[in-house]
Design a protein around this motif. Structure first.
Motif, PDB file in Angstrom:
ATOM      1  N   PHE A  12     -30.462  15.581 113.159  1.00 57.04           N
ATOM      2  CA  PHE A  12     -31.559  14.804 112.601  1.00 57.04           C
ATOM      3  C   PHE A  12     -31.538  13.382 113.143  1.00 57.04           C
ATOM      4  CE2 PHE A  12     -30.028  17.701 109.152  1.00 57.04           C
ATOM      5  CZ  PHE A  12     -30.974  18.691 109.389  1.00 57.04           C
ATOM      6  N   ARG A  13     -32.656  12.971 113.725  1.00 56.95           N
ATOM      7  CA  ARG A  13     -32.791  11.619 114.272  1.00 56.95           C
ATOM      8  C   ARG A  13     -33.969  10.922 113.583  1.00 56.95           C
ATOM      9  NH1 ARG A  13     -29.659  11.545 118.900  1.00 56.95           N
ATOM     10  NH2 ARG A  13     -29.291  13.575 119.820  1.00 56.95           N
ATOM     11  N   ALA A  14     -33.775   9.622 113.337  1.00 54.99           N
ATOM     12  CA  ALA A  14     -34.842   8.856 112.686  1.00 54.99           C
ATOM     13  C   ALA A  14     -34.670   7.379 113.005  1.00 54.99           C
ATOM     14  CB  ALA A  14     -34.819   9.072 111.180  1.00 54.99           C
ATOM     15  N   ASP A  15     -35.701   6.632 112.705  1.00 59.16           N
ATOM     16  CA  ASP A  15     -35.693   5.178 112.845  1.00 59.16           C
ATOM     17  C   ASP A  15     -34.800   4.622 111.744  1.00 59.16           C
ATOM     18  OD1 ASP A  15     -36.200   2.444 112.751  1.00 59.16           O
ATOM     19  OD2 ASP A  15     -38.352   2.671 113.069  1.00 59.16           O
ATOM     20  N   SER A  16     -33.679   4.044 112.117  1.00 54.49           N
ATOM     21  CA  SER A  16     -32.708   3.568 111.128  1.00 54.49           C
ATOM     22  C   SER A  16     -33.225   2.412 110.281  1.00 54.49           C
ATOM     23  CB  SER A  16     -31.414   3.155 111.823  1.00 54.49           C
ATOM     24  OG  SER A  16     -31.669   2.119 112.750  1.00 54.49           O
ATOM     25  N   THR A  17     -34.257   1.722 110.721  1.00 59.13           N
ATOM     26  CA  THR A  17     -34.771   0.587 109.959  1.00 59.13           C
ATOM     27  C   THR A  17     -35.666   1.026 108.802  1.00 59.13           C
ATOM     28  OG1 THR A  17     -36.712   0.309 111.390  1.00 59.13           O
ATOM     29  CG2 THR A  17     -34.691  -0.890 111.996  1.00 59.13           C
ATOM     30  N   GLN A  18     -36.156   2.252 108.828  1.00 56.36           N
ATOM     31  CA  GLN A  18     -37.089   2.707 107.798  1.00 56.36           C
ATOM     32  C   GLN A  18     -36.414   2.996 106.463  1.00 56.36           C
ATOM     33  OE1 GLN A  18     -40.464   2.630 108.090  1.00 56.36           O
ATOM     34  NE2 GLN A  18     -39.950   1.649 110.019  1.00 56.36           N
ATOM     35  N   ALA A  19     -35.178   3.499 106.487  1.00 54.85           N
ATOM     36  CA  ALA A  19     -34.491   3.857 105.241  1.00 54.85           C
ATOM     37  C   ALA A  19     -34.320   2.656 104.325  1.00 54.85           C
ATOM     38  CB  ALA A  19     -33.142   4.487 105.562  1.00 54.85           C
ATOM     39  N   ALA A  20     -34.060   1.504 104.884  1.00 53.44           N
ATOM     40  CA  ALA A  20     -33.846   0.305 104.075  1.00 53.44           C
ATOM     41  C   ALA A  20     -35.119  -0.155 103.367  1.00 53.44           C
ATOM     42  CB  ALA A  20     -33.308  -0.814 104.960  1.00 53.44           C
ATOM     43  N   LYS A  21     -36.267   0.293 103.826  1.00 55.61           N
ATOM     44  CA  LYS A  21     -37.545  -0.142 103.264  1.00 55.61           C
ATOM     45  C   LYS A  21     -38.010   0.728 102.102  1.00 55.61           C
ATOM     46  CE  LYS A  21     -39.108  -1.935 107.705  1.00 55.61           C
ATOM     47  NZ  LYS A  21     -40.096  -1.815 108.769  1.00 55.61           N
ATOM     48  N   ARG A  22     -37.288   1.827 101.810  1.00 54.76           N
ATOM     49  CA  ARG A  22     -37.748   2.743 100.762  1.00 54.76           C
ATOM     50  C   ARG A  22     -37.268   2.302  99.385  1.00 54.76           C
ATOM     51  NH1 ARG A  22     -36.269   8.512 103.247  1.00 54.76           N
ATOM     52  NH2 ARG A  22     -34.249   7.648 102.765  1.00 54.76           N
ATOM     53  N   SER A  23     -38.121   2.503  98.396  1.00 50.17           N
ATOM     54  CA  SER A  23     -37.778   2.190  97.014  1.00 50.17           C
ATOM     55  C   SER A  23     -36.836   3.269  96.471  1.00 50.17           C
ATOM     56  CB  SER A  23     -39.042   2.138  96.159  1.00 50.17           C
ATOM     57  OG  SER A  23     -39.568   3.454  95.998  1.00 50.17           O
ATOM     58  N   PRO A  24     -36.159   2.995  95.347  1.00 51.47           N
ATOM     59  CA  PRO A  24     -35.305   4.022  94.743  1.00 51.47           C
ATOM     60  C   PRO A  24     -36.074   5.304  94.404  1.00 51.47           C
ATOM     61  CG  PRO A  24     -34.807   1.884  93.794  1.00 51.47           C
ATOM     62  CD  PRO A  24     -36.024   1.704  94.683  1.00 51.47           C
ATOM     63  N   GLU A  25     -37.315   5.158  93.985  1.00 53.27           N
ATOM     64  CA  GLU A  25     -38.124   6.331  93.659  1.00 53.27           C
ATOM     65  C   GLU A  25     -38.426   7.155  94.914  1.00 53.27           C
ATOM     66  OE1 GLU A  25     -38.987   3.163  92.724  1.00 53.27           O
ATOM     67  OE2 GLU A  25     -38.389   3.303  90.617  1.00 53.27           O
ATOM     68  N   GLU A  26     -38.739   6.454  96.006  1.00 51.57           N
ATOM     69  CA  GLU A  26     -38.997   7.156  97.274  1.00 51.57           C
ATOM     70  C   GLU A  26     -37.738   7.857  97.779  1.00 51.57           C
ATOM     71  OE1 GLU A  26     -42.463   4.510  99.424  1.00 51.57           O
ATOM     72  OE2 GLU A  26     -40.432   3.666  99.319  1.00 51.57           O
ATOM     73  N   MET A  27     -36.596   7.214  97.603  1.00 52.61           N
ATOM     74  CA  MET A  27     -35.341   7.822  98.028  1.00 52.61           C
ATOM     75  C   MET A  27     -35.026   9.060  97.194  1.00 52.61           C
ATOM     76  SD  MET A  27     -33.100   4.442  98.901  1.00 52.61           S
ATOM     77  CE  MET A  27     -31.640   5.334  99.315  1.00 52.61           C
ATOM     78  N   GLN A  28     -35.304   8.998  95.902  1.00 46.67           N
ATOM     79  CA  GLN A  28     -35.076  10.143  95.023  1.00 46.67           C
ATOM     80  C   GLN A  28     -36.004  11.298  95.396  1.00 46.67           C
ATOM     81  OE1 GLN A  28     -35.537   9.306  90.840  1.00 46.67           O
ATOM     82  NE2 GLN A  28     -34.506  11.193  90.241  1.00 46.67           N
ATOM     83  N   ALA A  29     -37.261  11.000  95.667  1.00 40.97           N
ATOM     84  CA  ALA A  29     -38.213  12.041  96.075  1.00 40.97           C
ATOM     85  C   ALA A  29     -37.799  12.653  97.413  1.00 40.97           C
ATOM     86  CB  ALA A  29     -39.623  11.458  96.162  1.00 40.97           C
ATOM     87  N   SER A  30     -37.318  11.821  98.326  1.00 45.48           N
ATOM     88  CA  SER A  30     -36.860  12.306  99.622  1.00 45.48           C
ATOM     89  C   SER A  30     -35.648  13.226  99.466  1.00 45.48           C
ATOM     90  CB  SER A  30     -36.512  11.125 100.526  1.00 45.48           C
ATOM     91  OG  SER A  30     -35.979  11.581 101.750  1.00 45.48           O
ATOM     92  N   THR A  31     -34.720  12.836  98.617  1.00 44.64           N
ATOM     93  CA  THR A  31     -33.533  13.664  98.374  1.00 44.64           C
ATOM     94  C   THR A  31     -33.922  15.027  97.822  1.00 44.64           C
ATOM     95  OG1 THR A  31     -32.140  11.728  98.017  1.00 44.64           O
ATOM     96  CG2 THR A  31     -31.362  13.808  97.081  1.00 44.64           C
ATOM     97  N   LYS A  32     -34.905  15.054  96.921  1.00 45.08           N
ATOM     98  CA  LYS A  32     -35.376  16.332  96.368  1.00 45.08           C
ATOM     99  C   LYS A  32     -35.979  17.203  97.459  1.00 45.08           C
ATOM    100  CE  LYS A  32     -38.235  18.561  92.877  1.00 45.08           C
ATOM    101  NZ  LYS A  32     -38.130  19.781  93.623  1.00 45.08           N
ATOM    102  N   LYS A  33     -36.773  16.607  98.349  1.00 45.05           N
ATOM    103  CA  LYS A  33     -37.352  17.380  99.458  1.00 45.05           C
ATOM    104  C   LYS A  33     -36.260  17.981 100.336  1.00 45.05           C
ATOM    105  CE  LYS A  33     -41.649  14.766  99.817  1.00 45.05           C
ATOM    106  NZ  LYS A  33     -42.434  13.841 100.645  1.00 45.05           N
ATOM    107  N   TRP A  34     -35.228  17.182 100.630  1.00 47.12           N
ATOM    108  CA  TRP A  34     -34.113  17.678 101.449  1.00 47.12           C
ATOM    109  C   TRP A  34     -33.407  18.832 100.753  1.00 47.12           C
ATOM    110  CZ3 TRP A  34     -32.486  16.800 106.351  1.00 47.12           C
ATOM    111  CH2 TRP A  34     -33.077  15.738 107.039  1.00 47.12           C
ATOM    112  N   MET A  35     -33.123  18.676  99.467  1.00 47.49           N
ATOM    113  CA  MET A  35     -32.417  19.721  98.722  1.00 47.49           C
ATOM    114  C   MET A  35     -33.260  20.999  98.633  1.00 47.49           C
ATOM    115  SD  MET A  35     -29.598  18.272  98.355  1.00 47.49           S
ATOM    116  CE  MET A  35     -28.735  19.467  97.392  1.00 47.49           C
ATOM    117  N   ASP A  36     -34.564  20.848  98.444  1.00 42.05           N
ATOM    118  CA  ASP A  36     -35.451  22.015  98.406  1.00 42.05           C
ATOM    119  C   ASP A  36     -35.478  22.727  99.749  1.00 42.05           C
ATOM    120  OD1 ASP A  36     -36.042  21.412  95.777  1.00 42.05           O
ATOM    121  OD2 ASP A  36     -38.039  20.588  96.203  1.00 42.05           O
TER     122      ASP A  36
END
Length: 113
Positions: free
Chosen positions: A8-32
């Protein structure tokens, strides 16, 4: 069945810009997504996220810091799946949440020596 590594490759600067809610939603998508592969009994290794820091070893024992922060796209993690073909592994990777975030998935067959 063959084993394939999904990198998995991504823009490393984008993760720091996400809110806690966005990070939680992203984690759920990954787990699903991982769960859907596991439900097909095709998950070999869930894998892990990789730290952003490390070392690069080259010939003649030359060790440098890396990966380098000036490179925008970084290797962020991996997963190993089992599939009948490269095309099937690519199809599994097609559902990866990183694609929705502008990232990419590199699919590589693991050769047994």
């Amino acid at each position: 069945m063959k084993n394939f590594l999904l990198l998995f490759r991504a823009d490393s600067t984008q993760a720091a810009k996400r809110s806690p809610e966005e990070m939680q939603a992203s984690t759920k998508k990954w787990m699903d997504w991982i769960g859907s592969i596991a439900a097909q009994n095709k998950l070999v290794d869930r894998g892990n996220r990789l730290e952003h820091t490390g070392k690069v070893l080259r010939g003649n024992n030359v060790v440098t810091d890396g990966p380098f922060t000036e490179i925008k796209e970084t290797l962020g993690g991996y997963t190993m799946v089992s599939a009948g073909s490269l095309e099937e592994a690519v199809e599994m990777a097609n559902g990866c949440p990183i694609l929705q975030m502008g990232g990419s998935v590199e699919v590589r067959e693991i050769s047994v020596l």
